[in-house]
Design an enzyme around this catalytic site. Structure first.
Site, PDB file in Angstrom:
ATOM      1  N   CYS A  18       6.540   2.540  -0.803  1.00 35.38           N
ATOM      2  CA  CYS A  18       7.508   3.597  -1.090  1.00 35.38           C
ATOM      3  C   CYS A  18       8.760   3.360  -0.234  1.00 35.38           C
ATOM      4  CB  CYS A  18       6.893   4.961  -0.788  1.00 35.38           C
ATOM      5  SG  CYS A  18       6.632   5.256   0.984  1.00 35.38           S
ATOM      6  N   GLU A  34       0.690   1.189   4.998  1.00 33.81           N
ATOM      7  CA  GLU A  34       1.644   0.287   5.653  1.00 33.81           C
ATOM      8  C   GLU A  34       2.035   0.792   7.042  1.00 33.81           C
ATOM      9  OE1 GLU A  34       2.454   0.208   1.155  1.00 33.81           O
ATOM     10  OE2 GLU A  34       1.987   1.716   2.658  1.00 33.81           O
ATOM     11  N   HIS A  84       0.514   6.598   5.487  1.00 30.80           N
ATOM     12  CA  HIS A  84       0.464   5.547   4.479  1.00 30.80           C
ATOM     13  C   HIS A  84      -0.156   4.289   5.087  1.00 30.80           C
ATOM     14  CE1 HIS A  84       3.753   7.232   1.597  1.00 30.80           C
ATOM     15  NE2 HIS A  84       3.032   8.202   2.142  1.00 30.80           N
ATOM     16  N   CYS A 101       8.010   3.465   3.610  1.00 32.67           N
ATOM     17  CA  CYS A 101       7.320   2.279   4.104  1.00 32.67           C
ATOM     18  C   CYS A 101       8.209   1.040   4.000  1.00 32.67           C
ATOM     19  CB  CYS A 101       6.012   2.074   3.345  1.00 32.67           C
ATOM     20  SG  CYS A 101       4.803   3.371   3.690  1.00 32.67           S
TER      21      CYS A 101
END
Length: 168
Positions: A86, A58, A56, A89
């Site tokens: 999410c 992040e 991801h 993260c």
């Protein structure tokens, strides 16, 4: 860059466009400390046979930030991302001590920033994170609409997030 949330979010949107150009989920983020971008990330691993749920934007930015040898007060850092983080993260950002999270488009399916931290263990509930939603929302929404409207891209196709996005 100035001290305006929009300036930094435009950089995150640029990274999200780069991801979309590579047929990846259009999430980009920048991590800012004392008005300087210190780390960036963009989503990878969604346009493969078995999508990665670890790469991801992040997480990529956090990895890059952790590689910086200069000590920084993490509570003064601001993370800008094109999609609400999410749970994975969001948890990583809380544990990392990032002080502010600014996001463009809400993740109606899996966003974690609305979690009631008060009901979680101290590691999370003692976090003093500030959340700023909706910065450059329409620009981010356009990227997600492009992604979900492309029949060649099947990551999260038919999901609640895809329907939510395409219905706007």
């Amino acid at each position: 860059m100035g001290n305006d949330h929009h300036d930094y979010m435009y950089k995150a949107l640029e990274l999200a466009r780069q991801a979309l150009d590579r047929q990846e989920f259009p999430v980009g983020c920048v991590l800012v400390y004392q008005n300087d971008i210190i780390a960036t990330g963009r989503r990878t691993g969604t346009h493969q046979t078995t999508p990665s749920e670890l790469d991801h934007a992040e997480i990529m930015a956090l990895r890059r930030m952790e590689a910086i040898a200069t000590p920084m007060e993490r509570s003064r850092m601001v993370l800008y991302t094109t999609l609400e983080p999410c749970l994975m993260c969001y948890g990583a950002l809380l544990i990392s001590g990032i002080g502010t999270i600014v996001y463009a488009y809400e993740d109606a399916m899996g966003g974690g920033s609305a979690c009631n931290l008060g009901s979680l263990p101290p590691l999370y509930k003692d976090s003093a994170v500030k959340i700023v939603p909706g910065i450059c929302r329409s620009e981010s929404l356009d990227l997600f609409k492009s992604f979900f409207a492309n029949p060649a891209l099947d990551y999260w196709r038919g999901s609640y997030l895809a329907r939510y996005t395409l219905d706007q």
